[in-house]
Design an enzyme around this catalytic site. Sequence first.
Site, short mmCIF file in Angstrom:
data_model
loop_
_atom_site.label_atom_id
_atom_site.label_comp_id
_atom_site.label_asym_id
_atom_site.label_seq_id
_atom_site.Cartn_x
_atom_site.Cartn_y
_atom_site.Cartn_z
N ASP A 169 -0.32 1.30 2.92
CA ASP A 169 -0.57 1.11 4.25
C ASP A 169 0.12 2.69 4.94
OD1 ASP A 169 -0.86 0.35 7.06
OD2 ASP A 169 0.63 -1.19 6.71
N ASP B 58 -6.81 2.22 7.63
CA ASP B 58 -5.37 2.75 7.27
C ASP B 58 -4.60 1.97 6.20
OD1 ASP B 58 -4.87 0.66 8.78
OD2 ASP B 58 -3.28 1.81 9.69
N GLU B 59 -5.31 1.28 5.22
CA GLU B 59 -4.87 0.41 4.22
C GLU B 59 -5.69 -0.18 3.33
OE1 GLU B 59 -3.65 -3.38 5.05
OE2 GLU B 59 -4.83 -3.81 6.90
#
Length: 375
Positions: A9, A115-116
């Site tokens: 993350d 974003d992960e």
Amino acid sequence: MPRIILHLDMDAFFAAIEERDTPAFRGAPLVVGADPMGGKGRGVAATSNYLARAYGIHSATPISTAWRLSEAARRAGKPPVTFVSVDMKKYARVSGKVMRIVRCFIPRVEQASIDEAYGEVSWTGSYEEAERLCRRLKVEIHSEEQLTASIGIGPNKLIAKIASGWRKPNGLTVVRKEEAEAFLAPLPIRLIPGIGPKTEDILKAKGIKIVADLRAVALHQLEALLGKRGADFHEKVRARDDSPVEEYSEPKSIGEQETFEVDTLDSHTLLNQLDELVRGVIDRLHHEGFHSFRTVVLTVRFADFVTKSRAHTLAMATDDHATLRREALKLMLPFLDQRENPNRKLIRLLGLRVEKLTNSRLSWSSTPTYSPTFW
């Protein structure tokens, strides 16, 4: 060989990119989102850096609230928040670079959002080797992109995801299979995926506040209280999750939304905005490699923040602009009269999205595109 999964993350991703690219932003509270317009702005914060989070500003905080919190901090002698508009094209480019780095280290990667990502690292053979791999990965991301990431390592996706948020920012947390139930036990029930505010309220009314409390409830009681979801939570609080790491995770929907500067019930304004949303959705549908949709969803948020969504599924898939406009219009018109809006409430936000997408370029290396949604 033990099953070992990681969840990566990126830390305050949008804000971190803006700080990286604009040195003047560094060391200051920063919010990426809508224009606050001196406290009269009508959008939300997309994300905030950790200094702004200390003021109580988080993702999806109304931008007017973020402004008031910034002003309160300023009056208390603290630095005010710097507000920056969203640049999704830039964030998507950086995301692509980060994910390419991740795939250089890990053969099987599931990108969960911009974003992960999850990674299957059982092949390392041990948690110790997986941890060493992840430390090298974090160093490489920082070296190449000057950004930090937090990683959780666990026996499944559930534990890995919760662990990745344990020591943010720039954290690395390892939870072995034999430690997983003890790791979960003291955590607030809200950290279990699927438990939102309403479910949390239902459970807290029964005195269930932490995972250990929820684990003590019998399966039949959970099912009576929460229906089919009860069985899912019964497994999760026992750290059980067999869901695979999928190398390609297809976006479930593509959507656009607009918050009006002034609440309105003017049909001309609403129809013009609907046309803009239709064009935006069709453009993104094609740009992201999809060639059809079947379900159309319209979302309306009234001035009192009551939000309603209505959907229609077509008999046949299409990508036709005129069809989307016609179906969206049919869903919107009841909100202009007694059917869906008997009290003639003004409308604050209009949103349109399409679902049941058909992809024309499915491949293991495809990068899902994130669509921020705060409806």
